[in-house]
Enzyme design. Structure first.
Site, PDB file in Angstrom:
ATOM      1  N   LEU A  36       7.242  62.418  45.135  1.00 31.59           N
ATOM      2  CA  LEU A  36       8.314  62.397  46.134  1.00 31.59           C
ATOM      3  C   LEU A  36       8.899  61.005  46.341  1.00 31.59           C
ATOM      4  CD1 LEU A  36       6.479  64.694  48.699  1.00 31.59           C
ATOM      5  CD2 LEU A  36       8.124  65.369  46.938  1.00 31.59           C
ATOM      6  N   HIS A  40      13.790  63.211  48.371  1.00 36.00           N
ATOM      7  CA  HIS A  40      13.038  64.374  48.857  1.00 36.00           C
ATOM      8  C   HIS A  40      12.798  64.258  50.367  1.00 36.00           C
ATOM      9  CE1 HIS A  40      11.366  64.209  44.608  1.00 36.00           C
ATOM     10  NE2 HIS A  40      11.822  65.436  44.669  1.00 36.00           N
ATOM     11  N   GLN A  64      11.172  75.615  33.149  1.00 34.74           N
ATOM     12  CA  GLN A  64      12.483  74.949  33.128  1.00 34.74           C
ATOM     13  C   GLN A  64      12.514  73.759  32.161  1.00 34.74           C
ATOM     14  OE1 GLN A  64      12.141  74.192  37.485  1.00 34.74           O
ATOM     15  NE2 GLN A  64      13.081  72.241  37.068  1.00 34.74           N
ATOM     16  N   GLN A 156      22.381  72.963  39.859  1.00 33.26           N
ATOM     17  CA  GLN A 156      21.224  73.731  40.344  1.00 33.26           C
ATOM     18  C   GLN A 156      21.537  74.349  41.707  1.00 33.26           C
ATOM     19  OE1 GLN A 156      16.933  72.543  40.068  1.00 33.26           O
ATOM     20  NE2 GLN A 156      17.266  71.814  42.136  1.00 33.26           N
ATOM     21  N   MET A 187      18.692  58.555  43.614  1.00 33.96           N
ATOM     22  CA  MET A 187      17.221  58.597  43.536  1.00 33.96           C
ATOM     23  C   MET A 187      16.772  59.774  42.695  1.00 33.96           C
ATOM     24  SD  MET A 187      15.654  57.193  46.947  1.00 33.96           S
ATOM     25  CE  MET A 187      16.243  55.666  47.640  1.00 33.96           C
ATOM     26  N   SER A 188      15.737  59.532  41.889  1.00 34.13           N
ATOM     27  CA  SER A 188      15.190  60.570  41.021  1.00 34.13           C
ATOM     28  C   SER A 188      13.762  60.177  40.667  1.00 34.13           C
ATOM     29  CB  SER A 188      16.033  60.644  39.739  1.00 34.13           C
ATOM     30  OG  SER A 188      15.309  61.281  38.710  1.00 34.13           O
ATOM     31  N   SER A 189      12.897  61.187  40.535  1.00 35.76           N
ATOM     32  CA  SER A 189      11.515  60.884  40.124  1.00 35.76           C
ATOM     33  C   SER A 189      11.516  60.232  38.750  1.00 35.76           C
ATOM     34  CB  SER A 189      10.677  62.163  40.074  1.00 35.76           C
ATOM     35  OG  SER A 189      10.726  62.799  41.319  1.00 35.76           O
TER      36      SER A 189
HETATM   37  O1  PAF Z   1      14.892  70.280  41.791  1.00 43.60           O
HETATM   38  C1  PAF Z   1      13.695  70.467  41.503  1.00 43.60           C
HETATM   39  O2  PAF Z   1      12.817  69.675  41.813  1.00 43.60           O
HETATM   40  C2  PAF Z   1      13.302  71.742  40.762  1.00 43.60           C
HETATM   41  O3  PAF Z   1      14.266  72.110  39.837  1.00 43.60           O
HETATM   42  C3  PAF Z   1      12.962  72.931  41.704  1.00 43.60           C
HETATM   43  C4  PAF Z   1      14.149  73.360  42.536  1.00 43.60           C
HETATM   44  C5  PAF Z   1      11.813  72.525  42.620  1.00 43.60           C
HETATM   45  C6  PAF Z   1      12.518  74.134  40.868  1.00 43.60           C
HETATM   46  O4  PAF Z   1      11.419  73.840  40.070  1.00 43.60           O
END
Ligand code: PAF
Length: 282
Positions: A36, A40, A64, A156, A187-189
């Site tokens: 996170l 998030h 995915q 998404q 921001m992104s993991s």
């Molecule tokens: O955005 C994400 O972190 C993922 O695509 C999700 C929505 C949790 C589904 O795995």
């Protein structure tokens, strides 16, 4: 210290939510893949405001990821996530096992017809099928009234909104603005994969979006010219390989030739080996 509950089985999660619903409580839900960051946490803070009970799921969803993508190496740190979620007074962490969610013989997927044919869906052909399937499963397990998603993953969010409408889910979907680093990087993991030099090059995504917005504000309407300028800007940064840059209708994601109404500009760029996405409404 806030007492956070960690639930690891689908049955226990469903029972918990049913209990809360029977007590007349509103269940808010933030699905995540963990590791996170501030992005998030902003969704979680929003969830805290919107629900009596707040559930956050942590699950790196295998369906995915295509073979060769970063499923195995995707960053994971449950202990740190736990600490952060405790600070945000989350009620439940749903932390399921892959074998509970995808049991032997699993074969049912949710697929949308048109939205995945655009943007990220072109180079990640099974991504949205995986996202739609896991999100529907999580909705059936967590049974929330409200679910919150970030707008960085614009496509998404569009897929989830469409699917909830199409399949008559009684869940309010809340889209939350992209959270950026002080210099503008979304921001992104996956930002943790970047070397210090790549971190500088990654800023080209945001810079190109800002440049495009300025062009539109100063009267440019030709989508191709705006996209070309964005290509030039990003390509001037080392280690960048552009997957796509598109200007499209914010709802259908169909390409737009003329920016004569609000348009979504979206892009995906590999910086070194890290695939980054970003978007902005022009
Ligand atoms: O955005 C994400 O972190 C993922 O695509 C999700 C929505 C949790 C589904 O795995």
């Amino acid at each position: 210290m806030h007492n956070i509950k960690v639930i690891t089985t689908t049955t226990e999660m469903q029972e918990y939510s049913d209990r809360m619903r029977n007590l007349g409580k509103t269940v808010a839900f933030v699905p995540t893949m963990g590791f996170l960051h501030e992005g998030h946490l902003s969704l979680i803070k929003e969830g805290r405001k919107l629900g009596d009970n707040l559930v956050v799921s942590i699950f790196v969803n295998p369906s995915q990821f295509s073979p060769g993508e970063d499923f195995e190496s995707y960053p994971r740190d449950f202990d740190k996530d736990f600490e952060l979620l405790q600070k945000e007074s989350v009620d439940v962490i749903f932390y399921p096992d892959k074998n509970d969610l995808y049991r032997d013989g699993f074969q049912t997927y949710v697929e949308l017809k048109n939205l995945p044919k655009h943007l990220c869906g072109i180079s990640r052909p099974i991504f949205f099928r995986g996202v739609a399937t896991i999100v529907i499963k999580l909705f059936n397990i967590v049974r929330p009234h409200i679910a919150i998603f970030g707008s960085k993953d614009y496509q998404q969010l569009a897929v989830i909104r469409r699917m909830v409408r199409d399949l008559n889910f009684d869940i309010k979907i809340v889209g939350f603005p992209t959270v950026r680093e002080p210099d503008g990087l979304a921001m992104s993991s996956r930002n943790t994969y970047l070397t210090p030099e790549q971190r500088i090059n990654a800023l080209s995504l945001y810079k190109s979006l800002k440049q495009s917005k300025k062009l539109v504000e100063s009267g440019s309407k030709d989508a191709k010219k705006i996209i070309d300028a964005a290509y030039t800007l990003i390509k001037s940064y080392p280690e960048t390989v552009i997957d796509y840059i598109a200007i499209c209708d914010p709802e259908t994601l169909d390409d737009m030739e003329t920016v004569d109404r609000p348009a979504l500009m979206a892009l995906a760029v590999n910086v070194g080996k890290t695939r980054l996405i970003d978007n902005m409404i022009l």
